[in-house]
Scaffold this motif. Structure first.
Motif, short mmCIF file in Angstrom:
data_model
loop_
_atom_site.label_atom_id
_atom_site.label_comp_id
_atom_site.label_asym_id
_atom_site.label_seq_id
_atom_site.Cartn_x
_atom_site.Cartn_y
_atom_site.Cartn_z
N GLN A 1 73.41 -41.45 88.68
CA GLN A 1 72.34 -40.99 88.60
C GLN A 1 72.08 -38.94 88.74
O GLN A 1 73.39 -38.28 89.01
N VAL A 2 71.25 -38.23 87.98
CA VAL A 2 71.00 -36.92 87.90
C VAL A 2 70.39 -36.51 89.24
O VAL A 2 68.62 -37.12 89.48
N LEU A 3 70.13 -35.66 90.03
CA LEU A 3 69.67 -34.87 91.10
C LEU A 3 69.17 -34.43 90.26
O LEU A 3 68.89 -34.12 88.93
N THR A 4 67.54 -34.15 90.85
CA THR A 4 66.28 -34.13 90.14
C THR A 4 66.40 -32.06 90.49
O THR A 4 67.11 -31.59 91.38
N LYS A 5 65.80 -31.45 89.68
CA LYS A 5 65.72 -30.19 89.52
C LYS A 5 64.52 -29.90 91.10
O LYS A 5 65.62 -28.32 91.28
N GLU A 6 64.42 -30.53 91.73
CA GLU A 6 63.84 -30.17 93.25
C GLU A 6 64.56 -29.99 94.35
O GLU A 6 64.86 -29.12 94.26
N ASP A 7 65.78 -31.24 93.46
CA ASP A 7 66.71 -31.36 94.71
C ASP A 7 67.40 -30.54 94.40
O ASP A 7 68.14 -29.74 95.50
N VAL A 8 67.81 -30.32 92.93
CA VAL A 8 68.82 -29.28 92.50
C VAL A 8 68.89 -27.89 93.82
O VAL A 8 69.21 -26.81 94.33
#
Length: 367
Positions: A171-178
């Motif tokens: 799963q890819v960490l979303t831009k906001e969560d990054v």
């Protein structure tokens, strides 16, 4: 004492009596069972028995030299790190800056995020105490502080950390969560520390407690250390390794080894969440993400955590690591010690049944 050199490899349960050659059944002081005699370890002081897999922390192999049970060991409190601000700042390589991150934290918390940044203690003196507790634990364990995944020349290269190799995808960490993760890193670099206290337990060693209330979905920390190939760690005695990449090709699978370099994550205890009691106590989850093209492991609160509550992940990393070895067919005799644990948890089928090729719970190995 005739059995000291092979005390965990006795052909049948043993118990030392007044006469050196007179033995009767010995049992494990933890589980009360005399089964798996080849994995019963005798204390060199009281001669009581303990299964390798019943001890906390679990022992991967027979200790070299003398071994004493928790009751006889009487571990001494390690020497505390000096409560001197300059020494603590230098230890964690904190960047001295007059810029406050309090406003940044408030702005981020107002936005709705899937993941939340940790909320540091307001009192600078308390944050210093928290950092001191971690410095004490790292110093006592001979671990160099690091908040990054490290790549050593003799281990895996950074180029091998490719989420695209993950079996079944990652799963890819979303831009906001990054952005939230980066905020946490900036706060730590400036001395805004997660509200965690590392405490010493005479029986369990160092453990981590919440030093203030922590909300559900809060990023606690990142699991860091040296990155190495799983195949290179088959015979490793480390008890805190964590899966980083579970590749379709076993030779490309990676693990994190925090024994030389690491942070507070290496002192967080694991728990068997395959029991009702374990599920209630679990308050953290280890999640592997694709973060800007690299595999990363985050420890995230999976419920609200009260002050003073110990942090507990779904499973001791060494068990997840050993289970991965067994599933990938890379195991050696050492990790066979945990087979009975896996049968009990339902993570492996009994010997009379074919062993499944995939982990039954992705959170145990993949996360």
């Amino acid at each position: 004492m005739a059995l000291r050199s092979k005390r965990s490899q006795a052909p049948k349960p043993i118990f030392r009596s007044k006469h050196a050659d007179d033995y009767s059944g010995v049992y494990c002081e933890e589980c009360g069972s005399g089964e798996s005699p080849g994995e019963l370890l005798l204390c060199d002081k009281c001669d009581k028995g303990f299964h390798l897999f019943c001890l906390r922390p679990i022992l991967v192999s027979v200790p070299k030299g003398s071994w004493f049970c928790p009751s006889c060991s009487k571990q001494k409190m390690p020497k505390s790190f000096p409560l001197v601000q300059t020494k603590i700042i230098d230890f964690f390589r904190i960047k001295r800056s007059t810029e406050s991150t309090q406003k940044l934290s408030q702005v981020m918390s107002k936005k709705r995020r899937k993941l939340l940044p940790f909320n540091p203690s307001e009192d600078p003196e308390r944050r210093l105490e928290q950092m001191r507790s971690l410095a004490t634990a790292l110093t006592a364990s001979g671990t160099e502080f690091s908040n990054e995944l490290t790549y050593r020349p003799s281990m895996a290269l950074r180029s091998t950390n490719q989420p695209a190799l993950e079996k079944g995808g990652m799963q890819v960490l979303t831009k906001e969560d990054v952005e939230t993760l980066n905020l946490c890193r900036r706060m730590m670099n400036r001395g805004e520390w997660p509200p965690l206290m590392v405490v010493f337990d005479p029986e369990e060693g160092f453990t981590v407690e919440a030093d203030r209330f922590i909300r559900d979905l809060t990023i606690i920390t990142e699991y860091v250390g040296d990155v190495d190939y799983l195949k290179n760690r088959e015979n490793d005695d480390g008890d805190s390794m964590m899966t980083l990449l579970h590749a379709a090709n076993p030779s490309q699978s990676l693990v994190i080894c925090p024994d030389k370099r690491g942070n507070v994550a290496r002192f967080i205890n694991g728990i068997n969440n395959h029991t009702q009691e374990g599920k209630k106590k679990q308050n953290l989850k280890c999640v592997r993400y694709d973060v800007n093209g690299e595999c990363r492991v985050l420890l995230i609160a999976n419920r609200d955590i009260s002050k003073g509550e110990r942090h507990l992940t779904p499973m001791m990393p060494i068990l997840a690591y050993s289970l991965a070895l067994l599933k990938l067919g890379l195991s050696r005799p050492k990790v066979q010690h945990f087979k009975s644990c896996f049968f009990t948890m339902g993570l492996l089928a009994p010997p009379t049944q074919p062993v499944p090729s995939q982990p039954t719970d992705s959170n145990m190995v993949s996360q």
